[in-house]
Design a protein around this motif. Structure first.
Motif, PDB file in Angstrom:
ATOM      1  N   PRO A 405       0.797  -1.233   0.000  1.00  0.00           N
ATOM      2  CA  PRO A 405       0.000   0.000   0.000  1.00  0.00           C
ATOM      3  C   PRO A 405       0.827   1.281   0.000  1.00  0.00           C
ATOM      4  O   PRO A 405       0.305   2.346  -0.339  1.00  0.00           O
ATOM      5  N   GLY A 410      -3.138   7.751  -1.463  1.00  0.00           N
ATOM      6  CA  GLY A 410      -4.349   7.583  -0.675  1.00  0.00           C
ATOM      7  C   GLY A 410      -5.629   7.740  -1.482  1.00  0.00           C
ATOM      8  O   GLY A 410      -6.555   6.927  -1.363  1.00  0.00           O
ATOM      9  N   LEU A 413      -6.022   4.733  -3.728  1.00  0.00           N
ATOM     10  CA  LEU A 413      -6.413   3.563  -2.940  1.00  0.00           C
ATOM     11  C   LEU A 413      -7.890   3.652  -2.562  1.00  0.00           C
ATOM     12  O   LEU A 413      -8.599   2.640  -2.528  1.00  0.00           O
ATOM     13  N   ALA A 438     -10.129   0.999   5.503  1.00  0.00           N
ATOM     14  CA  ALA A 438      -9.355   1.847   4.583  1.00  0.00           C
ATOM     15  C   ALA A 438      -8.080   2.365   5.261  1.00  0.00           C
ATOM     16  O   ALA A 438      -6.984   2.315   4.677  1.00  0.00           O
ATOM     17  N   THR A 441      -5.577  -0.537   5.752  1.00  0.00           N
ATOM     18  CA  THR A 441      -4.885  -0.884   4.499  1.00  0.00           C
ATOM     19  C   THR A 441      -3.814   0.144   4.174  1.00  0.00           C
ATOM     20  O   THR A 441      -2.699  -0.213   3.778  1.00  0.00           O
ATOM     21  N   ARG A 442      -4.130   1.403   4.377  1.00  0.00           N
ATOM     22  CA  ARG A 442      -3.207   2.479   3.994  1.00  0.00           C
ATOM     23  C   ARG A 442      -1.985   2.522   4.897  1.00  0.00           C
ATOM     24  O   ARG A 442      -0.856   2.755   4.438  1.00  0.00           O
ATOM     25  N   PHE A 443      -2.178   2.328   6.220  1.00  0.00           N
ATOM     26  CA  PHE A 443      -1.081   2.595   7.151  1.00  0.00           C
ATOM     27  C   PHE A 443      -0.481   1.346   7.792  1.00  0.00           C
ATOM     28  O   PHE A 443       0.399   1.470   8.642  1.00  0.00           O
ATOM     29  N   CYS A 500      -3.672   9.035  11.077  1.00  0.00           N
ATOM     30  CA  CYS A 500      -5.094   8.795  10.793  1.00  0.00           C
ATOM     31  C   CYS A 500      -5.929  10.038  11.082  1.00  0.00           C
ATOM     32  O   CYS A 500      -6.884  10.333  10.351  1.00  0.00           O
ATOM     33  N   GLU A 503      -5.824  12.229   8.091  1.00  0.00           N
ATOM     34  CA  GLU A 503      -6.081  11.646   6.788  1.00  0.00           C
ATOM     35  C   GLU A 503      -7.394  12.121   6.171  1.00  0.00           C
ATOM     36  O   GLU A 503      -8.447  12.053   6.793  1.00  0.00           O
ATOM     37  N   THR A 506      -8.043   9.337   1.813  1.00  0.00           N
ATOM     38  CA  THR A 506      -8.659   8.017   1.804  1.00  0.00           C
ATOM     39  C   THR A 506     -10.112   8.072   2.245  1.00  0.00           C
ATOM     40  O   THR A 506     -10.942   7.277   1.789  1.00  0.00           O
TER      41      THR A 506
END
Length: 565
Positions: A405, A410, A413, A438, A441-443, A500, A503, A506
């Protein structure tokens, strides 16, 4: 006793099934949205194979111009971030500049500050008509209008650079901390001056790290959505990310968005491979300097100039933005300026007791960020242990999947996650669990990378002792590995939590009315011009994040965000 009874079958080990389920979850999290993204880019909305989406997405000059604008923006942000980050890293790591602790904390504060809040603060400070800095200049000089305009290309690049430069600082300082002073002493003995030594010895040694960080900044800038949404759209600057979001307006064009995102995805993969090769060359730095002495470099009176520069950067990134946000949050109308009859606490009362949407967004942000950080840390240590100790088959592939990822911006994704989970059979659109999926998955790569470095540093003999005494793999993981890596895991938790809360890219496609987070609500309040409520919400968020970071620094040390591996 027969050998078969003394050595249980491998499939009878509960740890094997545990790690098998973990890998299945990992594949669902990572492979599913990425494959759906690629699949949708080659298909029509009716599911037929076609290149029509590419022709429509990349065949218009407006869309191509958006891609070019993003590349220009990435280059400008990278140049500004280098100007901000490299001198500060040199000052803190290698010189006798006073106030190095203050400078380090100011960089940490800039990292904690969400990009979208920084953008809001600079709109209030340097808006062309009502910005406080412009009004101050007009009052002092009597000019018709102020000199600053944040709604411009360089205004946008400036604001993005202010909150991305900590990455340059972290990479550069980490590399500089490994360079031995003996190398600089040798240069001085042979007649080199202080600046010549720094330019021809110190900086070349850390150049791969600086270039590697610059590549990450470039990728971050071209994939960022929050700050462009607040500044570029009013300034009529069309960027790739704002163009992608336009595909999600009615009528929905997910396939066209997927096709338009492919050039950015390919560019990201190529540049990340280049960055990896550059950082791999960093090995010679530690070999020649790691064991040597490291002491501050006496730069004479230049240290005061450097201190002034550090204070200026802190002023621009943290002090001025925070001050304007606090003043706006305490104002009845921020445009009326600072006066006693304009002060009020009504904005804070409103967000806690009247505006349920704002209160819910704050609670959602904290809840989703905390849940994501816990899941990432739990999965990260399990994946790191399984791959580093080669418990699972194909450990290299499993680790690649966990880190993949990183190569997906972002916003792109988010398109894949929308395509994978919004519709049947999952139908998770608008639910909080989709935001946690989400963010996880990203972090997840952050936690996996930190845990892998920690597991590699542990001597396997400790684990073998537990196995000899009858403990299983899960006992080793929970009773030995995790407690020994406590500080590493706390540091990873704090990093994931902080990121997060900031963010937006995303979350922007995936939140619904009940799952809205602060970053998404910021865009709505900004469009309504409700900056007083927005500022109060931002101040509360910054206080919460600062408390969490303070606790983390107490538990994991103040350098928990520094990259060491």
């Amino acid at each position: 006793m027969p050998l078969a009874r003394r050595t249980p079958h491998r499939l009878g080990d509960p740890a094997i099934w545990f790690f098998a389920v973990l890998i299945a979850v990992l594949l669902l999290l990572v492979a599913n949205p990425i494959l759906r993204l690629v699949w949708d880019s080659f298909h029509t909305a009716e599911g037929q194979w076609s290149l029509q989406s590419y022709a429509q997405a990349l065949g218009r000059s407006r869309n191509l111009q958006a891609l070019l604008n993003s590349l220009y923006l990435g280059a400008a942000v990278t140049a500004l971030a280098l100007l901000l980050g490299v001198p500060l890293a040199l000052a803190v790591s290698r010189t006798n500049m006073p106030g190095r602790g203050f400078t380090h904390l100011s960089v940490l504060a800039a990292f904690v500050m969400p990009n979208f809040l920084g953008a809001i603060a600079w709109i209030l400070l340097a808006g062309p008509n009502a910005g406080w800095l412009n009004r101050l200049v007009v009052e002092l000089l009597g000019t018709a209008k102020g000199p600053f305009n944040i709604f411009s290309f360089w205004g946008l690049a400036f604001v993005i650079a202010l909150y991305t430069y900590p990455l340059i600082y972290v990479f550069t300082k980490s590399a500089l901390d490994l360079v031995s002073t003996e190398l600089e002493d040798a240069a001085s003995i042979h007649g080199a001056g202080k600046f010549q030594t720094m330019a021809r010895v110190t900086l070349p040694l850390v150049l791969p790290s600086i270039v590697g960080a610059a590549i990450l900044i470039f990728l971050e800038a071209i994939a960022l959505y929050g700050t462009p949404a607040l500044i570029a759209i009013p300034a009529r600057i069309n960027l790739a990310t704002t163009q992608i979001v336009s595909f999600f307006q009615y009528p929905l064009q997910v396939e066209r968005a997927a096709a338009f995102s492919m050039p950015i995805l390919l560019l990201t993969i190529v540049l990340l491979m280049l960055q990896r090769r550059l950082l791999a060359r960093r090995g010679y730095v530690s070999v020649s300097g790691k064991g040597g002495e490291r002491r501050p470099f006496d730069i004479g009176l230049w240290k005061w100039l450097l201190l002034g520069y550090s204070v200026l950067v802190a002023l621009l990134t943290v002090i001025l933005p925070l001050a304007i946000l606090i003043l706006a949050s305490l104002s009845k109308a921020w445009g009326r300026g600072l006066s006693l009859d304009n002060l009020t606490l009504a904005n804070f009362h409103s967000i806690f007791f009247e505006q349920l949407t704002v209160r819910a967004a704050i609670l959602n942000t904290v809840l989703y960020s905390g849940a994501t950080a816990l899941v990432c840390v739990g999965m990260g240590i399990c994946i790191a242990y399984a791959t580093q100790r080669r418990i699972t088959p194909f450990p290299t592939f499993v680790q690649f999947m966990a880190l993949a990822p990183v190569a997906v911006p972002g916003l792109i994704l988010a398109i894949g996650l929308y395509a994978a989970y919004a519709g049947p059979p999952f139908s998770l659109y608008g639910m909080g669990v989709l935001i946690v999926i989400a963010f996880t998955t990203r972090f997840l790569p952050i936690s996996v990378a930190a845990s892998s470095a920690g597991v590699r540093a542990l001597n396997p003999e400790l684990e073998e002792a537990v196995r000899i005494l009858g403990g299983g793999r899960l006992t080793v993981l929970t009773q030995v590995v995790a407690p020994l890596l406590k500080k590493t895991l706390v540091g990873a938790f704090i990093l994931v939590f902080v990121i997060c809360t900031k963010e937006l890219s995303t979350a922007v496609f995936l939140t619904g009315p009940e799952s809205r987070v602060v970053s998404v609500l910021t865009l709505d309040l900004s469009e309504q011009g409700n900056y007083e409520t927005l500022a109060a919400m931002g101040v509360v968020l910054v206080v919460i994040v600062t408390i969490v970071v303070g606790i983390g620094m107490k538990l994991a040390g103040r350098d928990f965000m520094l990259r060491r591996s």
